[in-house]
Design an enzyme around this catalytic site. Sequence first.
Site, mmCIF file in Angstrom:
data_model
loop_
_atom_site.group_PDB
_atom_site.id
_atom_site.type_symbol
_atom_site.label_atom_id
_atom_site.label_comp_id
_atom_site.label_asym_id
_atom_site.label_seq_id
_atom_site.Cartn_x
_atom_site.Cartn_y
_atom_site.Cartn_z
ATOM 1 N NE ARG A 102 -3.870 0.632 1.931
ATOM 2 C CZ ARG A 102 -5.092 0.735 2.442
ATOM 3 N NH1 ARG A 102 -5.301 1.468 3.515
ATOM 4 N NH2 ARG A 102 -6.108 0.111 1.889
ATOM 5 C CG HIS A 129 -8.402 0.053 -2.860
ATOM 6 N ND1 HIS A 129 -7.668 -1.053 -2.479
ATOM 7 C CD2 HIS A 129 -9.036 0.485 -1.732
ATOM 8 C CE1 HIS A 129 -7.844 -1.265 -1.177
ATOM 9 N NE2 HIS A 129 -8.669 -0.352 -0.711
ATOM 10 C CD GLN A 132 -12.977 -1.828 -0.617
ATOM 11 O OE1 GLN A 132 -12.201 -1.733 0.310
ATOM 12 N NE2 GLN A 132 -14.192 -2.364 -0.465
ATOM 13 C CG ASP A 219 -13.477 6.519 -1.453
ATOM 14 O OD1 ASP A 219 -13.491 6.373 -0.208
ATOM 15 O OD2 ASP A 219 -12.425 6.432 -2.127
ATOM 16 C CB CYS A 259 -13.834 1.302 -0.075
ATOM 17 S SG CYS A 259 -13.314 3.025 0.021
ATOM 18 N NE ARG A 287 -10.309 -5.053 0.687
ATOM 19 C CZ ARG A 287 -9.559 -4.060 1.177
ATOM 20 N NH1 ARG A 287 -10.134 -3.020 1.739
ATOM 21 N NH2 ARG A 287 -8.241 -4.080 1.049
#
Length: 301
Positions: A102, A129, A132, A219, A259, A287
């Site tokens: 990440r 991502h 996700q 988001d 998310c 996830r």
Amino acid sequence: MNHLLKMLDLSREEITDLLNLADQLKYEQKHGISHKVLEGKSLGMIFAKASTRTRVSFEVGMYQLGGQPIYLSANDMQIGRGEPVQDTARVLSRYLDGIMIRTFAQSQVEDLAKYGSIPIINALTDFAHPCQVLADLMTIREFKGSLEGLNVCYIGDGNNMANSIIAGCLKMDMNVHIACPDNYRPDKEVLEFAQQYSNFKMTSVPAEAAVDADVIFTDVWSSMGMESEIEQRKIAFQGYQVNDAIMALAHPDCMIQHCLPAHREEEITEKVFEAHANEIFEEAENRLHAQKAVMVALMKD
Ligand code: CP
Ligand code: NVA
């Protein structure tokens, strides 16, 4: 599939295979069926940004698969003091069986894959991502039965989530409607990909994108690394909130996907968030299952 770097790289078949494997692993875990298929394998987990879900779901997932997760804070590694990615990749490839990273720049993840010799998993960059969005597709399929032909709406910042939703959902033959302010559009590379699809539409008007939606995504307005822009972005994103007025335009059984972490009363109202908490927290759980599928697909002998 040798790595998971971004949704743009995956084919429809590869995504479907990962979702099927994730469903199988979820079923096995719920029924107490052990699946320690990564026994003896180690996953390095490099974090240059904060995380709750990603860190815990990868660590627990690796444990459930019989392998060893190793948490590596980028600030505590030599990479945080300027050791080149090329060298880090070649060293870690000699100890580990896979790396999850990440970080900020997508190029760093791509370079790890280029110079290393083990599978690399993108666990969020400024650009993408994919872990996700695999969990999101898994969740939508679980609630709706199938993905093809569903109307997906994304309201908010043209960020890593928007980029990955556009690529992933179009590849799965979903109709994708995006509403972003003009100055906060998704990445150019993603928009170029999306332009090939007649079922892709972009607008700056959230109410247009929400009509007949089966799934609405949103988001945060300011992603990790954008802390200095928070106040300016709060102004730019006024009107880009998922609220009752937006939900009234969607299908009555429209799902919400977020998310997380969520900022209540900014990108989504508390009321809409809590009314859809069931879908949102199933998404968070998925996830774990989706990433286990990715690790098995990439790291199993
Ligand atoms: N959604 C997500 O990636 O959460 P974390 O930042 O907590 O890992
Ligand atoms: N767009 C958000 C997603 C967090 C999971 C960020 O990058 O901070």
